[in-house]
Design an enzyme around this catalytic site. Structure first.
Site, PDB file in Angstrom:
ATOM      1  CG  ASP A 111      -1.962   0.955   1.323  1.00 36.19           C
ATOM      2  OD1 ASP A 111      -2.423   1.412   0.272  1.00 36.19           O
ATOM      3  OD2 ASP A 111      -2.339   1.347   2.444  1.00 36.19           O
ATOM      4  CG  PHE A 160      -9.651  -1.234   3.306  1.00 30.97           C
ATOM      5  CD1 PHE A 160      -8.394  -0.796   3.702  1.00 30.97           C
ATOM      6  CD2 PHE A 160     -10.209  -2.331   3.942  1.00 30.97           C
ATOM      7  CE1 PHE A 160      -7.702  -1.447   4.716  1.00 30.97           C
ATOM      8  CE2 PHE A 160      -9.533  -2.985   4.961  1.00 30.97           C
ATOM      9  CZ  PHE A 160      -8.277  -2.537   5.349  1.00 30.97           C
TER      10      PHE A 160
HETATM   11  P1  IMP Z   1       1.972  -0.590   3.657  1.00 30.83           P
HETATM   12  O1  IMP Z   1       3.034  -0.612   4.708  1.00 30.83           O
HETATM   13  O2  IMP Z   1       1.201   0.700   3.651  1.00 30.83           O
HETATM   14  O3  IMP Z   1       2.476  -0.935   2.276  1.00 30.83           O
HETATM   15  O4  IMP Z   1       0.847  -1.605   4.058  1.00 30.83           O
HETATM   16  C1  IMP Z   1       0.989  -2.915   4.083  1.00 30.83           C
HETATM   17  C2  IMP Z   1       0.014  -3.558   5.059  1.00 30.83           C
HETATM   18  O5  IMP Z   1      -1.182  -2.786   5.268  1.00 30.83           O
HETATM   19  C3  IMP Z   1      -0.430  -4.847   4.468  1.00 30.83           C
HETATM   20  O6  IMP Z   1       0.428  -5.903   4.811  1.00 30.83           O
HETATM   21  C4  IMP Z   1      -1.831  -4.999   5.003  1.00 30.83           C
HETATM   22  O7  IMP Z   1      -1.809  -5.701   6.228  1.00 30.83           O
HETATM   23  C5  IMP Z   1      -2.343  -3.597   5.245  1.00 30.83           C
HETATM   24  N1  IMP Z   1      -3.233  -3.132   4.149  1.00 30.83           N
HETATM   25  C6  IMP Z   1      -2.987  -2.209   3.208  1.00 30.83           C
HETATM   26  N2  IMP Z   1      -4.022  -2.040   2.371  1.00 30.83           N
HETATM   27  C7  IMP Z   1      -4.968  -2.911   2.784  1.00 30.83           C
HETATM   28  C8  IMP Z   1      -6.283  -3.249   2.299  1.00 30.83           C
HETATM   29  O8  IMP Z   1      -6.815  -2.711   1.305  1.00 30.83           O
HETATM   30  N3  IMP Z   1      -6.940  -4.215   2.995  1.00 30.83           N
HETATM   31  C9  IMP Z   1      -6.414  -4.850   4.086  1.00 30.83           C
HETATM   32  N4  IMP Z   1      -5.190  -4.580   4.570  1.00 30.83           N
HETATM   33  C10 IMP Z   1      -4.472  -3.609   3.918  1.00 30.83           C
END
Ligand code: IMP
Ligand code: MG
Length: 184
Positions: A111, A160
């Site tokens: 994300d 999401f």
């Molecule tokens: P990042 O560090 O922002 O890249 O986020 C990674 C983590 O956020 C993932 O391993 C997920 O656990 C959570 N995450 C990000 N987007 C979503 C989503 O759309 N649904 C559920 N979990 C999410």
């Protein structure tokens, strides 16, 4: 996130199926072949980032043909419902020294990029033989840290999503597909 007290409420939050189980299965077969090609018979260590990647890990490890060990790390999701708090926290570490391993990190979704950026830095500091990153889902439009996976199975818009390991408030991980979450 509003509390869920019944199956009807649970189902009402599943807005739309974005990626079916069949599409996931097919993409994982392809990813397994890509991994086989990269490592060409050399043994690997698949490292799943819990909890979100546990389902993906279970299927991906059965799609590779190179000898493979598995390991788990827990990066506490910094999501409260659907909102990011911006803090990455490693709450459970690997149970072994990785300096003799070709490491493949297995993640559910990228994300903002913060989680994987931190994990890759940490694991690289332990000097594995090599390291690659595989992610089931990628939301490039949300990136804050410049980070990209070596293998990414699906690119999705800024929604999401839940299912196939991904949660909202710890629920929905058991759905066999990826769906858009809706609170209304
Ligand atoms: P990042 O560090 O922002 O890249 O986020 C990674 C983590 O956020 C993932 O391993 C997920 O656990 C959570 N995450 C990000 N987007 C979503 C989503 O759309 N649904 C559920 N979990 C999410
Ligand atoms: Mg999560």
């Amino acid at each position: 996130m509003k509390e869920i007290n019944s199956t009807a409420e649970f189902k009402s939050r599943i807005k739309k199926i974005l990626i079916t189980k069949e599409e996931i299965d097919e993409a994982i077969k392809k990813a397994g072949k890509e991994i086989d090609k990269i490592y060409d018979g050399r043994p690997i260590l698949l490292v799943s980032i819990l909890k979100g990647a546990f389902v993906f890990m279970a299927d991906l490890c059965r799609a590779v043909s190179v000898p493979c060990e598995i390991g788990f790390m827990c990066a506490k999701s910094y999501y409260e419902g659907t909102v990011s708090s911006g803090v990455v926290n490693i709450t459970m570490d690997l149970d072994r020294d990785i300096s003799n391993y070709h490491v493949v990190i297995v993640e559910d979704i990228i994300d903002t990029g913060r989680t994987l950026n931190d994990i890759v830095k940490l694991l690289n500091s332990r000097e594995p033989l090599s390291m690659h990153v595989v992610t089931l889902l990628d939301k490039p439009s949300r990136r804050i840290v410049d980070f990209n996976a070596d293998i990414s199975l699906f690119t999705i818009p800024d929604l999401f999503v839940i299912g196939y390991g991904l949660d909202c408030g710890e629920l929905f991980r058991n759905l066999p597909y990826i769906a858009e979450y809706s609170e209304d």
